[in-house]
Design an enzyme around this catalytic site. Structure first.
Site, PDB file in Angstrom:
ATOM      1  N   ARG A   1     -12.808 -22.977  12.539  1.00 24.80           N
ATOM      2  CA  ARG A   1     -13.564 -22.091  13.442  1.00 24.80           C
ATOM      3  C   ARG A   1     -13.014 -20.685  13.225  1.00 24.80           C
ATOM      4  NH1 ARG A   1     -15.040 -22.574  19.782  1.00 24.80           N
ATOM      5  NH2 ARG A   1     -16.559 -23.928  18.785  1.00 24.80           N
TER       6      ARG A   1
ATOM      7  N   HIS B   1     -23.328 -22.528  13.842  1.00 25.59           N
ATOM      8  CA  HIS B   1     -22.574 -23.550  14.590  1.00 25.59           C
ATOM      9  C   HIS B   1     -23.271 -24.894  14.327  1.00 25.59           C
ATOM     10  CE1 HIS B   1     -19.839 -25.251  17.301  1.00 25.59           C
ATOM     11  NE2 HIS B   1     -20.152 -24.655  18.435  1.00 25.59           N
TER      12      HIS B   1
ATOM     13  N   GLN C   1     -22.678 -28.102  16.520  1.00 23.47           N
ATOM     14  CA  GLN C   1     -23.306 -27.957  17.832  1.00 23.47           C
ATOM     15  C   GLN C   1     -24.793 -28.325  17.747  1.00 23.47           C
ATOM     16  OE1 GLN C   1     -21.863 -26.830  20.924  1.00 23.47           O
ATOM     17  NE2 GLN C   1     -23.764 -27.755  21.583  1.00 23.47           N
TER      18      GLN C   1
ATOM     19  N   ASP D   1     -27.654 -19.685  25.802  1.00 24.13           N
ATOM     20  CA  ASP D   1     -26.251 -19.545  25.406  1.00 24.13           C
ATOM     21  C   ASP D   1     -25.712 -18.292  26.109  1.00 24.13           C
ATOM     22  OD1 ASP D   1     -23.789 -19.629  24.111  1.00 24.13           O
ATOM     23  OD2 ASP D   1     -24.575 -19.200  22.109  1.00 24.13           O
TER      24      ASP D   1
ATOM     25  N   CYS E   1     -24.887 -24.937  25.048  1.00 26.17           N
ATOM     26  CA  CYS E   1     -23.756 -25.394  24.228  1.00 26.17           C
ATOM     27  C   CYS E   1     -22.456 -25.405  25.014  1.00 26.17           C
ATOM     28  CB  CYS E   1     -23.632 -24.511  22.995  1.00 26.17           C
ATOM     29  SG  CYS E   1     -23.490 -22.757  23.409  1.00 26.17           S
TER      30      CYS E   1
ATOM     31  N   ARG F   1     -20.989 -34.174  21.257  1.00 22.33           N
ATOM     32  CA  ARG F   1     -20.169 -33.547  20.210  1.00 22.33           C
ATOM     33  C   ARG F   1     -19.196 -34.601  19.644  1.00 22.33           C
ATOM     34  NH1 ARG F   1     -19.322 -28.069  20.344  1.00 22.33           N
ATOM     35  NH2 ARG F   1     -18.541 -28.417  18.246  1.00 22.33           N
TER      36      ARG F   1
HETATM   37  N1   CP Z   1     -19.774 -25.543  22.442  1.00 26.07           N
HETATM   38  C1   CP Z   1     -18.570 -25.298  21.897  1.00 26.07           C
HETATM   39  O1   CP Z   1     -18.404 -25.184  20.677  1.00 26.07           O
HETATM   40  O2   CP Z   1     -17.547 -25.248  22.801  1.00 26.07           O
HETATM   41  P1   CP Z   1     -16.066 -24.750  22.528  1.00 26.07           P
HETATM   42  O3   CP Z   1     -16.131 -23.289  22.250  1.00 26.07           O
HETATM   43  O4   CP Z   1     -15.339 -25.071  23.798  1.00 26.07           O
HETATM   44  O5   CP Z   1     -15.505 -25.505  21.349  1.00 26.07           O
HETATM   45  N1  NVA Z   2     -22.418 -18.276  20.866  1.00 26.14           N
HETATM   46  C1  NVA Z   2     -21.182 -18.715  21.482  1.00 26.14           C
HETATM   47  C2  NVA Z   2     -21.026 -20.193  21.306  1.00 26.14           C
HETATM   48  C3  NVA Z   2     -19.768 -20.772  21.893  1.00 26.14           C
HETATM   49  C4  NVA Z   2     -19.665 -22.245  21.658  1.00 26.14           C
HETATM   50  C5  NVA Z   2     -20.023 -17.964  20.871  1.00 26.14           C
HETATM   51  O1  NVA Z   2     -20.008 -17.778  19.648  1.00 26.14           O
HETATM   52  O2  NVA Z   2     -19.118 -17.556  21.603  1.00 26.14           O
END
Ligand code: CP
Ligand code: NVA
Length: 333
Positions: A107, A134, A137, A230, A270, A298
């Site tokens: 990530r 993502h 997700q 989101d 998400c 997930r």
């Molecule tokens: N939805 C998601 O990826 O959550 P986190 O940021 O908590 O991993």
């Molecule tokens: N769009 C959000 C998703 C978090 C899971 C971000 O990137 O922060």
């Protein structure tokens, strides 16, 4: 016959409908095996490295639990603690980690960094979120819709809010490939990247669904089977928070907006959610909300992804005797 063994998961661009459905069917079969209480440890002795340059609750915990429940080990790698933070190259890091690990989940900010890691790794690299995509997700999201509605093709998914983020981009690609009609409502300046929108439109032509971009949330949500939003400010964009709160204010998913969707429309997010901003408590906690099932999924999707990318067809063969009368997931052709 295609086999997912050794494949990367960098974005849904590299995955076709059959491969996504294989992941969904494998997730369901793994849940059936677990529910029977039969010990099944197909990833025994395997280690997943989990490299994080951004915060996470769901992704970190669900990946670590997924590999543990399949018999393997998850190793958390904080980006700031690695020599990467002191200038070791991504390529050298990829070469070294490939000598120890069986897969890497990363990530981070830049999609190009994830692609460079994958280009130099001898093991599968899984994108656990970048600024642009993502994919894990979106797989869990479509799996949730599939579980709840019993089908995907021909359904309508409305996305309301920031159209220019990782989640929207992955939903666009996934929907177009899976035959889900998608309507994004985003204010001017928050549209999805033009190249990703064009790719989704091209895919939608093949699958026979529609990809619509507009600015009106009511129009997007009208007749929808699922309504998704989101956060207004994604990780890394904190400097724009004030402006985003202002511009995205008319895009809140509340009970009035949900009333324009089908009565049984799912509400998806998400997570993490900022209650009272992009969504109200009444919708998050309402009868149509599927957000916590979505978060649970997930875990199931990550098990399927790890099993298929690390062991491929061997995973399906190992599952066969444990499935009884259930159909074995088919390898995508
Ligand atoms: N939805 C998601 O990826 O959550 P986190 O940021 O908590 O991993
Ligand atoms: N769009 C959000 C998703 C978090 C899971 C971000 O990137 O922060």
């Amino acid at each position: 016959m295609e086999d997912l063994k050794g494949r990367h998961l960098l974005s849904l661009q590299q995955y076709n409908k059959g491969e996504m459905m294989l992941i969904f069917e494998t997730a369901t079969a793994l849940q059936a095996i677990m529910a029977r209480g039969v010990p099944f440890k197909p990833l025994q002795g395997k280690t997943l490295g989990m490299l994080f340059n951004k915060n996470s609750t769901r992704t970190r915990v669900s990946f670590e639990v997924a590999i543990y429940q399949l018999g393997g080990h998850g190793l958390y790698l904080g980006g700031q603690e690695l020599q990467l933070a002191r200038g070791e190259s991504i390529a050298d890091t990829a070469h070294v980690l490939s000598r120890y690990l069986d897969a890497i989940m990363i990530r981070t900010y830049s999609q190009a960094e994830v692609e460079e890691l994958a280009a130099n790794a001898g093991i599968p690299v899984i994108n656990g979120l970048t600024d642009q995509f993502h994919p894990c997700q979106a797989l869990a999201d479509f799996y949730t819709i599939y579980q709840k509605k019993g089908k995907l093709e021909g359904l309508k998914l409305a996305f309301v809010g920031d159209g220019n983020n990782n989640v929207t981009h992955s939903l666009l690609l996934g929907a177009a490939k899976l035959g889900v009609n998608i309507h994004v409502a985003a204010p001017e300046g928050y549209e999805p990247e033009a190249e990703i929108l064009a790719l989704a439109r091209q895919e939608a032509e093949n699958s026979g669904c529609s990809v619509v971009l507009g600015t009106d949330p009511v129009e997007a949500v009208t007749g929808a089977d699922a309504v998704y939003t989101d956060v207004r400010t994604s990780m890394g964009k904190e400097g724009e928070a004030k402006e985003r709160r202002h511009t995205l204010a008319p895009y809140q998913v509340n009970s009035t907006l949900m009333a324009a969707a089908k009565p049984d429309a799912l509400f998806l997010h998400c997570l993490p959610a900022h209650r009272g901003e992009e969504v109200t408590d009444a919708v998050m906690d309402g009868p149509n909300s599927a957000v916590f099932d979505q978060a649970e999924n997930r875990l199931h999707i990550h098990k399927a992804v790890l099993g298929l990318l690390i062991r491929g067809k061997e995973l399906l063969e190992a599952m066969a005797p444990l499935l009884g009368d259930r159909k074995l997931p088919r390898v995508a052709g």
